[in-house]
Design a protein around this motif. Structure first.
Motif: not given
Length: 145
Positions: A110-132
């Motif tokens: 299970i990993t997280d990713a932090r993505l930053v939009n360079q245009i509007n400087n907004k940050e989005v956090m994404m996580r790999v789905p947890v397997p059943d």
């Protein structure tokens, strides 16, 4: 072996004594008989390998290493942290039926990713789905997932 004037001979008495004691095991303790009987003492001794195994596990799987502390409070805190990690890992093993190593391998997927939009400087956090399968395992421990 006995040596007399540089002549070596076998210690026959010791050989006979060792032969008589072959297969005999003794236990020494200062615990009073009214506190624990022989069966209890022998049983506890046979469980000693679990303690030794736990410390081997804690050093390798939990990455605990010797740390040089010079003050008593620091030493006590380090021991407490290592002990708590051991207790938690044993709890996980008992509840899930998995070794702590197998549990950690599954959790590390299970990993997280932090993505930053360079245009509007907004940050989005994404996580790999947890397997059943992992959700079921985590549910056995009683943790939210």
């Amino acid at each position: 072996m006995k040596a007399h004037n540089s002549k070596a001979t076998l210690n026959e008495e010791l050989i006979v004594k060792a032969g008589k004691l072959l297969g005999v095991k003794g236990y020494y303790t200062d615990i009073k008989a009214k506190v624990a009987d022989n069966k209890t003492i022998i049983g506890r001794y046979h469980e000693l390998y679990r303690v030794e195994q736990a410390f081997r596990v804690s050093k390798s799987d939990l990455k605990t290493r010797p740390i040089f502390h010079f003050k008593e409070p620091s030493i006590q805190l380090h021991i407490l942290i290592c002990f708590m990690a051991l207790v938690i890992s044993k709890h996980v093993e008992i509840k899930t039926g998995l070794s702590i190593r197998a549990f950690l391998v599954r959790c590390k997927k299970i990993t997280d990713a932090r993505l930053v939009n360079q245009i509007n400087n907004k940050e989005v956090m994404m996580r790999v789905p947890v397997p059943d399968e992992l959700k079921k395992i985590i549910g056995k421990i009683g943790l939210p997932h």
